[in-house]
Enzyme design. Structure first.
Site, short mmCIF file in Angstrom:
data_model
loop_
_atom_site.label_atom_id
_atom_site.label_comp_id
_atom_site.label_asym_id
_atom_site.label_seq_id
_atom_site.Cartn_x
_atom_site.Cartn_y
_atom_site.Cartn_z
N ASP A 1 -1.10 -33.57 -37.85
CA ASP A 1 -0.54 -34.48 -38.85
C ASP A 1 0.78 -33.99 -39.42
OD1 ASP A 1 -2.24 -32.45 -39.91
OD2 ASP A 1 -2.20 -33.42 -41.86
N GLU B 1 -4.96 -32.27 -41.34
CA GLU B 1 -5.15 -30.92 -41.89
C GLU B 1 -4.69 -30.83 -43.33
OE1 GLU B 1 -4.23 -27.18 -43.45
OE2 GLU B 1 -2.61 -28.48 -42.75
#
Length: 391
Positions: free
Chosen positions: A77, A135
């Site tokens: 991400d 994350e």
């Protein structure tokens, strides 16, 4: 297999992958393009591939012989941030940027998967390549809850982070607590609206909030030992609609970070101190409050035996253990969820190079990485996996 030669042959592909991911950043649980590329790449390598936790991807490489299973993880991400770098591979999406190195993490693990897939006949056991979404807001636990540590059961986990605070060519590695536990919070201070010409008729939540922000600093400087790092930080504060209006509410948000051996007990004590200050100030200043904690991650806890495997891999990759620096920090990473379930090691690949402009801190709009360090990460992935399975 000559690992260095294999990595060198794929270096152009490695950089191309990283730059493509950098140009097309996607936020947590929105990594649709990234996960599709990852899944297709792993399938072409002959791995068993499945989607987990919305946009997460797991590729399973089964060795010729039965044995243990090791997990290698990369996060995918990006951040809600506008990039300020002037590079050909600059983000094409306004307000989205890979400002933490996850683009490099994804590229490195993909290339490591390709190399390891070519030596499956030499593997005694299995490798799970985990490409994790979200994350930045704790997506690892969602993947774990969907069973990625089972079928086959994972016996150890390794992960790495490209890290600009560490000089390129250096590796940060330490056993025990390595990255801080993190509690995120949302706090609302509720007052009573009024006119700024008559503050006595209102309850001003702005001054209450200011007092709370200042006073909570004493929890980390006067109520916590300097030997047990503790950080209380406010990242946002919002309140008010006009210059001459006393607001009825102020909303704050922030993080509480700590690095303790006895994590569970100390976390509860810290939260008690935190709320005691807030409750006391609100009572004294005639305000009320609402508190909400957002589930985040525990501390990253490195297993000494797994750390030694990484140490050996570093020596084989970079020629010496002298490049290893004992590094720990108060940043958080939800790889911690793996470390609290299976023996694990998480380490830092230095990518800070002032001459190349890769010395900006993480989450900075000019954050970038030294691409020469990507090959190091690939080789370390390969060597740690092989070392664990063939030990």
């Amino acid at each position: 297999m000559d690992i260095k030669k294999e990595v060198a042959l794929l270096n152009d592909e490695l950089i191309k992958l990283r730059q493509d991911f950098h140009m097309h950043p996607e936020l947590g649980y929105e990594e649709y393009r990234t996960s599709k590329i990852v899944a297709n790449y792993l399938e072409e390598c002959g791995l068993e591939v499945k989607t987990v936790a919305k946009t997460g991807v797991v590729g399973l490489l089964r060795g010729r012989e039965q044995g243990r299973t090791v997990l290698l993880r990369a996060d995918m991400d990006a951040l809600a941030q506008t990039e300020m770098n002037d590079v050909p591979y600059k983000s094409v999406y306004e307000g989205k940027m890979h400002a933490c190195g996850h683009d490099g993490h994804t590229a490195m693990l993909l290339v490591a998967a390709k190399i390891l897939s070519r030596c499956r006949d030499q593997l005694k056991g299995n490798i799970k390549f985990v490409f994790q979404p979200n994350e930045e807001t704790a997506g690892a636990l969602d993947m774990i809850n969907e069973g990625i540590l089972e079928n086959p059961r994972v016996d150890a986990a390794f992960g790495l982070h490209l890290w600009t605070p560490i000089e390129s060519g250096k590796i940060g590695l330490v056993a025990g607590p390595t990255m801080a536990a993190n509690e995120e919070f949302e706090l609302a201070i509720i007052g009573k609206a009024g006119h700024t010409s008559s503050p006595q008729t209102a309850v001003d939540p702005i001054i209450v909030a200011a007092t709370i922000v200042q006073s909570l600093q004493t929890v980390q400087t006067r109520e916590s030992s300097v030997l047990t790092p503790t950080l209380i930080m406010f990242g946002k504060i919002q309140g008010g609609t006009g210059r001459n209006i006393i607001a009825d509410k102020v909303e704050l948000g922030g993080t509480i970070r700590y690095l303790y051996e006895d994590e569970v007990r100390n976390k509860e004590l810290l939260k008690e101190k935190f709320e005691r200050v807030i409750k006391g100030i609100c009572a004294a200043m005639r305000a009320e409050y609402e508190m909400k904690y957002i589930p985040s991650n525990p501390s990253v806890m490195n297993d000494p035996k797994m750390v030694e495997l990484v140490r050996t891999a570093v020596k084989e990759t970079l020629g010496s253990e002298s490049v290893i620096v004992p590094y720990l920090c108060m940043a958080g990473d939800d790889f911690a969820e793996f470390t609290h379930r299976v023996p694990s090691a998480y380490y830092f690949v230095g990518t800070g190079n002032k001459e190349k402009g890769t010395d900006y801190p993480h989450h900075h709009p000019r954050f970038n990485i030294d691409e020469d360090t990507l090959a190091t990460g690939v080789e370390l992935h390969v060597r740690t996996a092989l070392a664990f399975l063939n030990d």
